[in-house]
Scaffold this active site. Structure first.
Site, PDB file in Angstrom:
ATOM      1  N   GLY A   1       3.399   2.645  -7.108  1.00  0.00           N
ATOM      2  CA  GLY A   1       2.321   2.286  -7.866  1.00  0.00           C
ATOM      3  C   GLY A   1       2.737   2.352  -9.353  1.00  0.00           C
TER       4      GLY A   1
ATOM      5  N   ASN B   1       1.968  -1.851   3.370  1.00  0.00           N
ATOM      6  CA  ASN B   1       0.556  -1.376   3.146  1.00  0.00           C
ATOM      7  C   ASN B   1      -0.393  -1.854   2.243  1.00  0.00           C
ATOM      8  OD1 ASN B   1      -1.299   0.625   2.911  1.00  0.00           O
ATOM      9  ND2 ASN B   1       0.014   2.240   2.217  1.00  0.00           N
TER      10      ASN B   1
ATOM     11  N   GLU C   1       8.298   8.531   0.493  1.00  0.00           N
ATOM     12  CA  GLU C   1       7.645   7.968  -0.478  1.00  0.00           C
ATOM     13  C   GLU C   1       7.240   8.912  -1.790  1.00  0.00           C
ATOM     14  OE1 GLU C   1       5.101   4.237   0.763  1.00  0.00           O
ATOM     15  OE2 GLU C   1       3.878   6.009   1.095  1.00  0.00           O
TER      16      GLU C   1
ATOM     17  N   SER D   1       7.501   1.507  -5.271  1.00  0.00           N
ATOM     18  CA  SER D   1       7.720   0.310  -6.305  1.00  0.00           C
ATOM     19  C   SER D   1       8.876  -0.293  -5.786  1.00  0.00           C
ATOM     20  CB  SER D   1       8.013   1.000  -7.581  1.00  0.00           C
ATOM     21  OG  SER D   1       6.855   1.520  -7.999  1.00  0.00           O
TER      22      SER D   1
ATOM     23  N   GLU E   1      -1.791   8.957  -0.551  1.00  0.00           N
ATOM     24  CA  GLU E   1      -3.143   8.828  -1.329  1.00  0.00           C
ATOM     25  C   GLU E   1      -4.201   9.519  -0.415  1.00  0.00           C
ATOM     26  OE1 GLU E   1      -2.299   4.575  -1.471  1.00  0.00           O
ATOM     27  OE2 GLU E   1      -1.276   4.892  -2.962  1.00  0.00           O
TER      28      GLU E   1
END
Ligand code: 13P
Length: 271
Positions: A177, A11, A171, A217, A101
């Site tokens: 991140g 992604n 996730e 991560s 997000e």
């Protein structure tokens, strides 16, 4: 154990220039093979505006092209949205739905996420449904409950799903991140619970065939341990997917950890 071909997605989020996108895609395409029994399915999810040129750059390879989002509508007055028909026309065969997000960052409601997933599956494409808890929810012991409610709302009304057409990406929001990965044990526990919920919703045979992948991560140095877990069938990679060598190292780790022979019909060109 049921047979599940690992799925690795890159992604790219809102990164890359046009030139970087074409170079990165070509570099990844060169390293992706799908002729051995343990080769994973690999997809990249570039920004919308580069999809057409990335499609040209990877044509003829085994790399699949994905989109980071889609409209739940077929066409019409939806300024800024992109329809599934448009995505298909530029070579897209899989679509991310419900990424945190958008789910949290843009407050995308569960009904809209469900509508998008149903539209993707209805169009015959592969849907990668992203779910996962926030840090606050994890600390309150709500990880399994959050995953279950996100799955239930997105999958409501779906009875039959070709197992290669739906991928669940777990996730945990706090791991995205941040450089902070879920431990292999914690991730496995969440994945096992997710598969149990899939069993309740779709039946145990289908649940045993659906890939449940981890994101947050994931890097070359932790990918093998995560993917060695019995219910972790691959990864959705953000930061490390922006460097071809790092992303391909994760693809290699999936190949080594491959638990399964490929299921018939799961290895397709990107068209
Ligand atoms: P990072 O790998 O950068 O944590 O991103 C994960 C992710 O959000 C993939 O969709």
């Amino acid at each position: 154990m049921p047979e599940r071909t690992p799925f690795i997605g890159g992604n790219w989020k809102m990164n890359t220039t046009a030139r970087e996108a074409v170079e990165l895609a070509a570099g990844v395409a060169q390293g992706v093979k799908a002729d051995g029994p343990h080769d994973p399915q690999v997809a990249i999810f570039p920004p919308f505006v580069w999809l057409g040129m990335v499609d040209d750059a990877i044509r003829g390879s085994q790399l699949r092209l994905g989109a980071q989002d889609c409209s739940p509508h077929a066409n019409g007055a939806h300024t800024g949205d992109v329809s599934l028909a448009m995505l298909e026309e530029v070579g897209v065969s899989c679509v991310l739905v419900g990424h945190s997000e958008r789910r949290h960052g843009l407050a995308e409601p569960p009904e809209r996420i469900a509508a998008k997933l149903h539209a993707v599956l209805g169009a015959g494409l592969t849907g990668v449904l992203c779910i996962g808890e926030t840090l606050q929810e994890r600390e309150a012991g709500q990880t399994d409950a959050v995953n279950e409610s996100q799955l239930r709302s997105a999958l409501r009304g779906l009875s039959i799903v070709g197992p290669d057409r739906l991928v669940i990406a777990y996730e945990p929001v706090w791991a995205i991140g941040t450089g902070r990965t879920a431990s292999a044990g914690d991730a496995q526990a969440a994945h096992r619970h997710i598969r149990g919920v899939l069993g309740t919703l779709l039946g145990s045979t289908t649940a045993g065939s659906i890939r449940v992948i981890y994101g947050g991560s994931m890097k070359p140095d932790n990918a093998a341990e995560l993917m060695a877990q019995p219910d972790i069938d691959g990864g959705l990679i953000g930061g490390a997917s922006l460097k071809a060598d790092q992303f391909l190292a994760i693809v290699d780790a999936a190949r080594r950890e491959g638990k399964a022979q490929p299921a018939a019909g799961t290895h397709r060109g990107h068209r």
